[in-house]
Design an enzyme around this catalytic site. Structure first.
Site, PDB file in Angstrom:
ATOM      1  N   ASP A 183     -10.597   5.698   6.592  1.00  0.00           N
ATOM      2  CA  ASP A 183     -10.235   5.100   5.305  1.00  0.00           C
ATOM      3  C   ASP A 183     -10.999   3.794   5.096  1.00  0.00           C
ATOM      4  O   ASP A 183     -10.420   2.762   4.766  1.00  0.00           O
ATOM      5  CB  ASP A 183      -8.730   4.853   5.232  1.00  0.00           C
ATOM      6  N   LYS A 237       3.148  -6.342   8.672  1.00  0.00           N
ATOM      7  CA  LYS A 237       3.095  -5.078   7.939  1.00  0.00           C
ATOM      8  C   LYS A 237       4.359  -4.284   8.255  1.00  0.00           C
ATOM      9  O   LYS A 237       4.598  -3.917   9.401  1.00  0.00           O
ATOM     10  CB  LYS A 237       1.855  -4.276   8.357  1.00  0.00           C
ATOM     11  N   GLY A 263       3.220   1.111   3.271  1.00  0.00           N
ATOM     12  CA  GLY A 263       4.059  -0.012   3.633  1.00  0.00           C
ATOM     13  C   GLY A 263       3.738  -1.260   2.840  1.00  0.00           C
ATOM     14  O   GLY A 263       2.911  -1.244   1.918  1.00  0.00           O
ATOM     15  N   LYS A 264       4.408  -2.353   3.205  1.00  0.00           N
ATOM     16  CA  LYS A 264       4.220  -3.634   2.537  1.00  0.00           C
ATOM     17  C   LYS A 264       3.807  -4.681   3.557  1.00  0.00           C
ATOM     18  O   LYS A 264       4.176  -4.588   4.728  1.00  0.00           O
ATOM     19  CB  LYS A 264       5.515  -4.053   1.834  1.00  0.00           C
ATOM     20  N   GLY A 274       0.823  -1.198   0.000  1.00  0.00           N
ATOM     21  CA  GLY A 274       0.000   0.000   0.000  1.00  0.00           C
ATOM     22  C   GLY A 274       0.855   1.245   0.000  1.00  0.00           C
ATOM     23  O   GLY A 274       2.091   1.170  -0.123  1.00  0.00           O
ATOM     24  N   ALA A 275       0.204   2.380   0.167  1.00  0.00           N
ATOM     25  CA  ALA A 275       0.919   3.650   0.132  1.00  0.00           C
ATOM     26  C   ALA A 275       1.852   3.819   1.315  1.00  0.00           C
ATOM     27  O   ALA A 275       2.842   4.556   1.238  1.00  0.00           O
ATOM     28  CB  ALA A 275      -0.090   4.803   0.096  1.00  0.00           C
TER      29      ALA A 275
END
Length: 324
Positions: free
Chosen positions: A185, A88, A73-74, A70-71
């Site tokens: 979100d 994460k 992290g991974k 994602g914006a």
């Protein structure tokens, strides 16, 4: 067996994770090269204000294959002790200002995730702050709701399934709001399906805020297509049930103070879901069903429609009061 003890089978499993982790070590190592390191090889990070009880031992954390990005992290499949988890790894930033901002977001996310527990919220397991900012959560075998909806195209969700998912989401949001947390979100990418694909859980608290914190809407406040109803109100299908249309439109009322709370939405969805069930035999028509898991007493379709009528009057009265 304690967390620090390992059986031969456990060591074999962890060996598999270590082999997979080596594939990711180049990617993770490249991040380390961008930052100065200490004599121990760790990124020098400032003191985070995180409860030590929330931290897990990074030596017992094994990272496997990447399963998402994602914006901020991974996400990797991993293992902590004998539990398969989602790992994460958050971005660390390249400038002092960016580092401070991302560290603050990390602290906030860890703190809020640890505060709330609910069957429709992804379970928090722990966090690491060195050498990377890491959040460990339960790993859900199912995919995100967004990916699931794409896989079933051109078909649509069965209405009962869709209402069930909506109830899961409303329960999760109701729990957050009851604890003074605003997610900010909410979108299909952050809703993860359970293994049987019968239920969803809300994830990713990266943009969440405490309700007491007031701030202006910014570019990071949510995702454009899934903004609050002040931003956009799509048209509804012509063949949509009037009762379901009422529930949706009541959430779109221009005045936020007039919109139903998530607890009210749960009650309305439960009532609507009951209207979709087959009618009761005449001999049982006057009987009242057992309470649902939310404690809502389901009634006959006629009484359910009466409930919708009452709610319409309630919201109309609230709108009238707020217009004066």
């Amino acid at each position: 067996m304690s967390c620090g003890e390992e059986s031969k089978e456990g060591r074999d499993d962890q060996g598999e994770f270590k082999q997979t982790a080596r594939k990711n070590s180049v990617e993770l190592g490249s991040q380390l090269e961008k930052h100065p390191v200490t004599q121990n090889g760790l990124i020098p990070t400032p003191q985070f204000q995180i409860d030590e009880k929330l931290l897990i031992d990074p030596k017992l954390l094994y990272v496997g294959s990447k399963i998402g990005e994602g914006a901020h992290g991974k996400v990797y499949e991993g293992r902590y002790c004998d539990q398969v988890i989602a790992v994460k790894v958050l971005n660390s930033g390249s400038t002092p200002e960016e580092k401070a901002k991302l560290e603050g977001r990390f602290i906030r996310e860890v703190t809020m995730m640890s505060r709330v527990k609910h069957e429709n919220l992804v379970k928090f397991i722990g966090a690491c702050k060195d050498p990377f900012m890491v959040i460990a959560t339960e790993l859900l075998p199912g995919m995100s709701l967004r990916k699931y909806l794409l896989t079933i195209r051109p078909k649509q969700l069965d209405l009962c399934v869709a209402i069930g998912f909506a109830l899961d989401i409303a329960r999760a949001m109701d729990c957050l709001h009851a604890n003074g947390i605003i997610h900010r979100d909410l979108k299909p990418d952050n809703l993860l399906l359970t293994e049987n694909q019968k239920s969803v859980k809300l994830a990713d608290f990266g943009l969440a805020r405490e309700e007491s914190v007031t701030e202006m809407m910014t570019a990071e406040t949510g995702t454009y297509r899934w903004m609050a109803p002040e931003q956009v109100r799509p048209s509804l299908p012509e063949d949509l049930s009037p009762d379901l249309a009422f529930i949706i439109q009541s959430c779109w009322v221009e005045d936020p103070n007039v919109r139903p709370s998530f607890s009210q939405i749960i009650r309305m969805l439960n009532q609507f879901l009951f209207t979709l069930t087959p009618p009761l035999p005449e001999s049982d028509a006057s009987k009242v069903a057992a309470p649902s898991r939310d404690g809502v007493i389901t009634e006959s379709s006629a009484r359910a429609r009466g409930k919708f009528s009452f709610l319409r009057q309630l919201f109309a009265a609230r709108r009238a009061r707020n217009s004066h």
